[in-house]
Design an enzyme around this catalytic site. Structure first.
Site, PDB file in Angstrom:
ATOM      1  N   ILE A  52       0.818  -1.312  -0.103  1.00 33.87           N
ATOM      2  CA  ILE A  52      -0.072  -0.063  -0.028  1.00 33.87           C
ATOM      3  C   ILE A  52       0.882   1.362  -0.054  1.00 33.87           C
ATOM      4  CG2 ILE A  52      -0.302   0.078   2.404  1.00 33.87           C
ATOM      5  CD1 ILE A  52      -3.448   0.641   1.625  1.00 33.87           C
ATOM      6  N   ASN A  62      -2.818   1.689  15.301  1.00 36.03           N
ATOM      7  CA  ASN A  62      -3.439   1.255  16.605  1.00 36.03           C
ATOM      8  C   ASN A  62      -3.881   2.609  17.393  1.00 36.03           C
ATOM      9  OD1 ASN A  62      -0.931   2.377  18.542  1.00 36.03           O
ATOM     10  ND2 ASN A  62      -0.171   0.762  17.138  1.00 36.03           N
ATOM     11  N   ASP A  65       1.339  -0.443   9.458  1.00 36.39           N
ATOM     12  CA  ASP A  65       1.796   0.862  10.071  1.00 36.39           C
ATOM     13  C   ASP A  65       3.299   0.799  10.257  1.00 36.39           C
ATOM     14  OD1 ASP A  65       1.478   3.046  11.782  1.00 36.39           O
ATOM     15  OD2 ASP A  65       0.907   1.719  13.637  1.00 36.39           O
ATOM     16  N   TYR A 107      -3.943  -7.962  14.320  1.00 36.16           N
ATOM     17  CA  TYR A 107      -5.348  -7.955  15.260  1.00 36.16           C
ATOM     18  C   TYR A 107      -6.052  -9.265  14.887  1.00 36.16           C
ATOM     19  CZ  TYR A 107      -4.293  -3.165  16.965  1.00 36.16           C
ATOM     20  OH  TYR A 107      -4.038  -2.172  17.612  1.00 36.16           O
TER      21      TYR A 107
HETATM   22  N1  AR6 Z   1       0.700  -3.392   2.056  1.00 32.00           N
HETATM   23  C1  AR6 Z   1      -0.555  -3.867   2.134  1.00 32.00           C
HETATM   24  N2  AR6 Z   1      -0.787  -4.573   3.105  1.00 32.00           N
HETATM   25  C2  AR6 Z   1       0.075  -4.901   3.909  1.00 32.00           C
HETATM   26  C3  AR6 Z   1       1.262  -4.407   4.153  1.00 32.00           C
HETATM   27  C4  AR6 Z   1       1.567  -3.422   3.107  1.00 32.00           C
HETATM   28  N3  AR6 Z   1       2.988  -2.815   3.079  1.00 32.00           N
HETATM   29  N4  AR6 Z   1       1.934  -4.904   5.415  1.00 32.00           N
HETATM   30  C5  AR6 Z   1       1.060  -6.026   5.730  1.00 32.00           C
HETATM   31  N5  AR6 Z   1      -0.109  -5.850   5.032  1.00 32.00           N
HETATM   32  P1  AR6 Z   1      -1.505  -5.273  10.169  1.00 32.00           P
HETATM   33  P2  AR6 Z   1      -4.054  -4.971  11.985  1.00 32.00           P
HETATM   34  C6  AR6 Z   1      -1.294  -6.783   5.332  1.00 32.00           C
HETATM   35  O1  AR6 Z   1      -1.032  -6.206  11.011  1.00 32.00           O
HETATM   36  O2  AR6 Z   1      -4.177  -6.418  11.755  1.00 32.00           O
HETATM   37  C7  AR6 Z   1       0.246  -2.774  13.941  1.00 32.00           C
HETATM   38  O3  AR6 Z   1       1.382  -3.056  14.791  1.00 32.00           O
HETATM   39  C8  AR6 Z   1      -1.242  -7.729   6.254  1.00 32.00           C
HETATM   40  O4  AR6 Z   1      -0.853  -8.848   5.696  1.00 32.00           O
HETATM   41  O5  AR6 Z   1      -0.616  -4.312   9.339  1.00 32.00           O
HETATM   42  O6  AR6 Z   1      -5.047  -3.947  11.576  1.00 32.00           O
HETATM   43  C9  AR6 Z   1      -0.433  -1.467  14.224  1.00 32.00           C
HETATM   44  O7  AR6 Z   1       0.447  -0.558  14.862  1.00 32.00           O
HETATM   45  C10 AR6 Z   1      -2.758  -8.041   6.650  1.00 32.00           C
HETATM   46  O8  AR6 Z   1      -3.483  -8.574   5.865  1.00 32.00           O
HETATM   47  O9  AR6 Z   1      -2.886  -4.442  10.744  1.00 32.00           O
HETATM   48  C11 AR6 Z   1      -1.382  -2.060  15.083  1.00 32.00           C
HETATM   49  O10 AR6 Z   1      -0.884  -2.289  16.417  1.00 32.00           O
HETATM   50  C12 AR6 Z   1      -3.353  -6.348   6.646  1.00 32.00           C
HETATM   51  O11 AR6 Z   1      -2.094  -5.666   5.810  1.00 32.00           O
HETATM   52  C13 AR6 Z   1      -1.794  -3.416  14.417  1.00 32.00           C
HETATM   53  O12 AR6 Z   1      -0.589  -4.046  13.936  1.00 32.00           O
HETATM   54  C14 AR6 Z   1      -3.341  -5.939   8.099  1.00 32.00           C
HETATM   55  O13 AR6 Z   1      -2.288  -6.213   8.898  1.00 32.00           O
HETATM   56  C15 AR6 Z   1      -2.951  -3.614  13.539  1.00 32.00           C
HETATM   57  O14 AR6 Z   1      -3.208  -4.714  13.045  1.00 32.00           O
END
Ligand code: AR6
Length: 193
Positions: free
Chosen positions: A18, A31, A41, A133
């Site tokens: 993204i 978060n 993030d 999450y």
């Molecule tokens: N581009 C697109 N999607 C991604 C990318 C990227 N660069 N990196 C990971 N994903 P997550 P959450 C996907 O964990 O579950 C953080 O520590 C990933 O594979 O990023 O909302 C924050 O600070 C998954 O399918 O977000 C919060 O503490 C999706 O994006 C916590 O994680 C979301 O994964 C939020 O957790």
């Protein structure tokens, strides 16, 4: 990859990172602290540089001294990213015992509303809550796509909503969710890329 047009809004899925998206606003899966983390993030702050964290710190000192609650969203600069804005959205942590779907839906709805306030025409989302999450990906996709279809056409500036999925599993789940809406009788409206 899939896409469909809903009342003048293009909704599509693509594989990828993204942070590389050339859109008006990307949504960060943040978060409540707004001060960074892993997953999306971590990638957003790494690629966007320190300006984003500085803007988040100012938000904590002013509007959100206790943090941004799950289900809400707020915008900052996008720093060095190709996008113009980052919309930080906080999804709920998945719980087997407590149905938090309304908060996941609200994270998408509030992000789209904030995009409207920014006059953004194009917005890219990750699969909020579906990583750290723990939200099951098929349900995360259903909530994301369903909320977007209901909300985005009501927001005047928005023309494109793109879901950017990091894994094949996530991409397939979002493709199924997008295909499912409206049913096969309206498949002629759908464009496969
Ligand atoms: N581009 C697109 N999607 C991604 C990318 C990227 N660069 N990196 C990971 N994903 P997550 P959450 C996907 O964990 O579950 C953080 O520590 C990933 O594979 O990023 O909302 C924050 O600070 C998954 O399918 O977000 C919060 O503490 C999706 O994006 C916590 O994680 C979301 O994964 C939020 O957790």
């Amino acid at each position: 990859m899939a896409g469909r047009d809903v009342e003048g809004v293009r909704i599509e899925t693509v594989p990828g990172d993204i942070t590389l998206q050339h859109v008006d606003a990307i949504v960060n899966a943040a978060n409540s602290s707004l001060l960074g983390g892993g997953g999306v993030d971590g990638a957003v702050h790494r690629a966007g540089g320190p300006e984003i964290l500085a803007a988040c710190r100012r938000l904590r000192e002013t509007r959100y001294p206790r943090g941004l609650p799950a289900g809400d969203a707020v915008a900052t600069t996008a720093g060095r990213l190709p996008a113009r804005h980052v919309i930080h959205a906080v999804g709920p942590v998945w719980s087997r015992h407590d149905d938090r779907t309304d908060r996941l839906s609200s994270a998408y709805r509030r992000s789209l509303e904030v995009a409207g306030e920014l006059r953004a025409a194009s917005v890219a989302f990750p699969a909020i809550s579906a990583g750290v999450y723990g939200w099951p990906i098929d349900d995360a996709a259903r909530v994301a796509v369903g909320t977007t279809i209901l909300t985005a056409p009501r927001i005047e500036s928005i023309r494109l909503v793109r879901f950017v999925l990091f894994s094949r599993t996530a991409l397939e789940a979002f493709d199924r969710a997008l295909d499912g809406v409206g049913g096969s009788a309206r498949a002629g409206e759908r464009t496969r890329i």
